[in-house]
Motif scaffolding. Structure first.
Motif, mmCIF file in Angstrom:
data_model
loop_
_atom_site.group_PDB
_atom_site.id
_atom_site.type_symbol
_atom_site.label_atom_id
_atom_site.label_comp_id
_atom_site.label_asym_id
_atom_site.label_seq_id
_atom_site.Cartn_x
_atom_site.Cartn_y
_atom_site.Cartn_z
ATOM 1 N N UNK A 5 33.193 52.984 41.228
ATOM 2 C CA UNK A 5 33.329 51.927 42.222
ATOM 3 C C UNK A 5 34.753 51.425 42.316
ATOM 4 N N UNK A 6 34.897 50.218 42.839
ATOM 5 C CA UNK A 6 36.204 49.627 43.082
ATOM 6 C C UNK A 6 36.217 48.178 42.635
ATOM 7 N N UNK A 7 37.425 47.656 42.421
ATOM 8 C CA UNK A 7 37.619 46.244 42.108
ATOM 9 C C UNK A 7 38.517 45.641 43.176
ATOM 10 N N UNK A 8 38.245 44.419 43.518
ATOM 11 C CA UNK A 8 39.097 43.679 44.432
ATOM 12 C C UNK A 8 39.950 42.729 43.591
ATOM 13 N N UNK A 9 41.260 42.896 43.655
ATOM 14 C CA UNK A 9 42.197 42.018 42.961
ATOM 15 C C UNK A 9 42.844 41.163 44.041
ATOM 16 N N UNK A 10 42.658 39.844 43.955
ATOM 17 C CA UNK A 10 43.099 38.980 45.045
ATOM 18 C C UNK A 10 43.821 37.750 44.511
ATOM 19 N N UNK A 11 44.854 37.345 45.231
ATOM 20 C CA UNK A 11 45.571 36.110 44.960
ATOM 21 C C UNK A 11 45.290 35.181 46.130
ATOM 22 N N UNK A 12 44.825 33.965 45.825
ATOM 23 C CA UNK A 12 44.484 33.039 46.902
ATOM 24 C C UNK A 12 45.064 31.658 46.625
ATOM 25 N N UNK A 13 45.065 30.816 47.672
ATOM 26 C CA UNK A 13 45.515 29.435 47.528
ATOM 27 C C UNK A 13 44.388 28.617 46.904
ATOM 28 N N UNK A 14 44.679 27.354 46.591
ATOM 29 C CA UNK A 14 43.644 26.471 46.030
ATOM 30 C C UNK A 14 42.493 26.275 47.005
ATOM 31 N N UNK A 15 42.768 26.416 48.306
ATOM 32 C CA UNK A 15 41.719 26.244 49.316
ATOM 33 C C UNK A 15 40.891 27.507 49.526
ATOM 34 N N UNK A 16 41.266 28.593 48.848
ATOM 35 C CA UNK A 16 40.510 29.835 48.957
ATOM 36 C C UNK A 16 41.013 30.779 50.021
ATOM 37 N N UNK A 17 42.182 30.513 50.578
ATOM 38 C CA UNK A 17 42.743 31.384 51.601
ATOM 39 C C UNK A 17 43.477 32.534 50.914
ATOM 40 N N UNK A 18 43.094 33.778 51.201
ATOM 41 C CA UNK A 18 43.748 34.921 50.545
ATOM 42 C C UNK A 18 45.211 35.058 50.952
ATOM 43 N N UNK A 19 46.062 35.305 49.962
ATOM 44 C CA UNK A 19 47.489 35.524 50.211
ATOM 45 C C UNK A 19 47.795 37.012 50.122
ATOM 46 N N UNK A 20 47.317 37.654 49.073
ATOM 47 C CA UNK A 20 47.536 39.085 48.865
ATOM 48 C C UNK A 20 46.325 39.652 48.141
#
Length: 42
Positions: A5-20
């Motif tokens: 399978x795959x993993x999602x690696x995500x960086x987001x703001x405190x409000x939950x908006x994805x940055x990268x």
């Protein structure tokens, strides 16, 4: 041990908006994947 399978690696703001984000294979080390995402933000 094998992983499928795959993993999602995500960086987001405190409000939950994805940055990268990046989708990596499941057997990838999270630390290496996180370094790749952090390089996108710099």
């Amino acid at each position: 041990m094998r992983y499928f399978g795959y993993k999602l690696v995500m960086l987001s703001t405190w409000n939950g908006i994805p940055i990268a984000y990046d989708i990596v294979p499941a057997n990838t080390d999270e630390r290496i994947a996180a370094e790749g995402v952090l390089e996108m933000v710099r």
